[in-house]
Design a protein around this motif. Structure first.
Motif, PDB file in Angstrom:
ATOM      1  N   THR A 160     -26.557  36.788 -45.917  1.00  0.00           N
ATOM      2  CA  THR A 160     -25.543  36.113 -46.331  1.00  0.00           C
ATOM      3  C   THR A 160     -25.592  35.534 -47.685  1.00  0.00           C
ATOM      4  OG1 THR A 160     -26.603  33.975 -45.441  1.00  0.00           O
ATOM      5  CG2 THR A 160     -25.312  35.329 -43.807  1.00  0.00           C
ATOM      6  N   ARG A 172     -22.612  36.257 -39.468  1.00  0.00           N
ATOM      7  CA  ARG A 172     -23.311  35.623 -38.363  1.00  0.00           C
ATOM      8  C   ARG A 172     -22.753  36.107 -36.977  1.00  0.00           C
ATOM      9  NH1 ARG A 172     -22.783  29.629 -38.015  1.00  0.00           N
ATOM     10  NH2 ARG A 172     -23.641  29.628 -39.968  1.00  0.00           N
ATOM     11  N   GLN A 176     -24.636  38.556 -34.468  1.00  0.00           N
ATOM     12  CA  GLN A 176     -25.062  38.512 -32.849  1.00  0.00           C
ATOM     13  C   GLN A 176     -24.437  39.419 -31.927  1.00  0.00           C
ATOM     14  OE1 GLN A 176     -23.323  34.622 -33.126  1.00  0.00           O
ATOM     15  NE2 GLN A 176     -25.091  33.662 -33.022  1.00  0.00           N
ATOM     16  N   THR A 188     -33.916  34.432 -44.397  1.00  0.00           N
ATOM     17  CA  THR A 188     -33.024  33.621 -44.965  1.00  0.00           C
ATOM     18  C   THR A 188     -33.552  32.550 -45.432  1.00  0.00           C
ATOM     19  OG1 THR A 188     -31.092  32.224 -44.651  1.00  0.00           O
ATOM     20  CG2 THR A 188     -32.398  32.380 -42.732  1.00  0.00           C
ATOM     21  N   GLU A 193     -29.081  28.832 -40.762  1.00  0.00           N
ATOM     22  CA  GLU A 193     -28.723  30.396 -40.225  1.00  0.00           C
ATOM     23  C   GLU A 193     -29.746  30.827 -39.265  1.00  0.00           C
ATOM     24  OE1 GLU A 193     -26.218  32.873 -41.456  1.00  0.00           O
ATOM     25  OE2 GLU A 193     -25.548  30.789 -41.930  1.00  0.00           O
ATOM     26  N   SER A 196     -28.359  29.053 -35.933  1.00  0.00           N
ATOM     27  CA  SER A 196     -27.423  29.472 -35.390  1.00  0.00           C
ATOM     28  C   SER A 196     -27.079  31.176 -35.001  1.00  0.00           C
ATOM     29  CB  SER A 196     -26.156  29.555 -36.627  1.00  0.00           C
ATOM     30  OG  SER A 196     -25.959  28.158 -37.118  1.00  0.00           O
ATOM     31  N   THR A 197     -27.950  31.814 -35.352  1.00  0.00           N
ATOM     32  CA  THR A 197     -28.090  33.283 -34.975  1.00  0.00           C
ATOM     33  C   THR A 197     -29.177  33.584 -34.231  1.00  0.00           C
ATOM     34  OG1 THR A 197     -27.571  33.539 -37.297  1.00  0.00           O
ATOM     35  CG2 THR A 197     -28.008  35.507 -36.118  1.00  0.00           C
TER      36      THR A 197
END
Length: 329
Positions: A160, A172, A176, A188, A193, A196-197
């Motif tokens: 990202t 993201r 997924q 990352t 990140e 959230s992933t």
């Protein structure tokens, strides 16, 4: 799907990776987390056969990366930290070139081309030369080339990087969605990140894997290391004396005192629950009013910093004997 066993990489006297081991199963996402220079990119380059290990073994779908690197490459889509783009090519020309280099032809190439263009949202950029793209769309184009041959494994180094918030959300979600059928390792520096992933992480610092597992497990461990803070309407000396008598309580310090109210901070060896209950019982027995009792909210940033700092302290502590062994060996 990916097995890394006792992996080490040395550049002369510098050990970039030091006995790192981990596994990633099919249709799983593993988040690589660590400071700059920790060894994340080196590990990814070895998995993708761009570097040879000094020692250890890496298996991708059961294939040793040093024994059959071509077979490994066929199974991997790789987005390195430095995007592998030909700046003078148009986006559509570049993606077709990458597909053909991967052995795609005819209808299969058209089908995969259409998929990656839609997945990475670069359709309106296809006729532009890559050197005309923003950093975000260059990153999307690099991700499209990693996907063009429909590999079962994706290795994404800072996927990202350079994207705006909306693009980050889209990438993201794409990661997924891809994990439903692919094994993914991504690194990352953006801690949000990871959470959230994926919930599955490995933290690397100074070439060593210093923590691995589920984020909630690592958070729980870090939670035990946090100080407990209490604010009470009570005499300062009495509070300090009472806290020091509670089993497991250590490093009691007064943060402030005003108008009969005292704020203190202390650490607990082991589970903080019994210690917190003991403070509450002491307050009840002595007629003190408890205004605050608990620990700060734990974020992924807290977990990361706590683990890295503890690792650095341990390395400094262990470094003296190691240096002596080398000197006398």
């Amino acid at each position: 799907m990916i097995r890394v066993e006792n992996l080490s990489k040395e550049y002369g006297p510098v050990r970039a990776l030091d006995d790192v081991s981990f596994e990633v199963g099919r249709q799983q996402i593993l988040g690589f987390l660590g400071p700059n220079g920790a060894g994340k990119s080196t590990a990814m380059k070895i998995i993708t056969t761009y570097l040879a290990p000094t020692s250890g073994k890496v298996l991708v779908d059961g294939i040793d990366v040093t024994e059959d690197p071509i077979a490994v490459r066929r199974r991997i889509g790789y987005l390195p930290e430095t995007n592998p783009l030909y700046m003078d090519m148009r986006v559509d020309e570049y993606l077709r070139f990458c597909g053909q280099a991967r052995g795609l032809r005819g209808e299969e190439l058209r089908r995969r081309f259409d998929f990656v263009v839609e997945a990475t949202r670069i359709g309106h950029m296809l006729k532009k030369e890559i050197n005309q793209l923003s950093k975000g769309f260059k990153q999307r184009t690099g991700l499209a080339q990693a996907l063009i041959h429909d590999p079962p494994v994706l290795i994404l180094d800072e996927p990202t990087s350079g994207l705006d918030p909306l693009q980050i959300i889209e990438i993201r979600k794409l990661i997924q969605d891809l994990a439903r059928e692919k094994t993914i390792i991504f690194s990352t520096h953006i801690l949000s990140e990871i959470s959230s992933t994926t919930n599955n992480v490995i933290i690397i610092n100074q070439g060593k894997a210093i923590a691995r597992g589920q984020i909630n497990e690592l958070t729980r461990d870090a939670y035990r290391e946090l100080p407990v803070r209490a604010s009470l309407v009570a005499p300062r000396d009495a509070v300090e004396a009472q806290l020091q008598q509670i089993s497991g309580v250590d490093h009691v310090s007064v943060l402030g005192e005003s108008d009969g109210q005292v704020s203190v901070e202390f650490r607990v060896q082991g589970d903080i629950g019994p210690a917190q209950r003991a403070v509450g019982e002491a307050a009840l027995a002595n007629g003190w009013t408890v205004l605050e009792l608990g620990t700060p909210e734990v974020t992924l940033e807290d977990v990361f910093i706590a683990i890295v700092q503890n690792s650095d302290k341990a390395k400094i502590h262990d470094g003296q004997p190691a240096a002596a062994e080398v000197t006398h060996g």
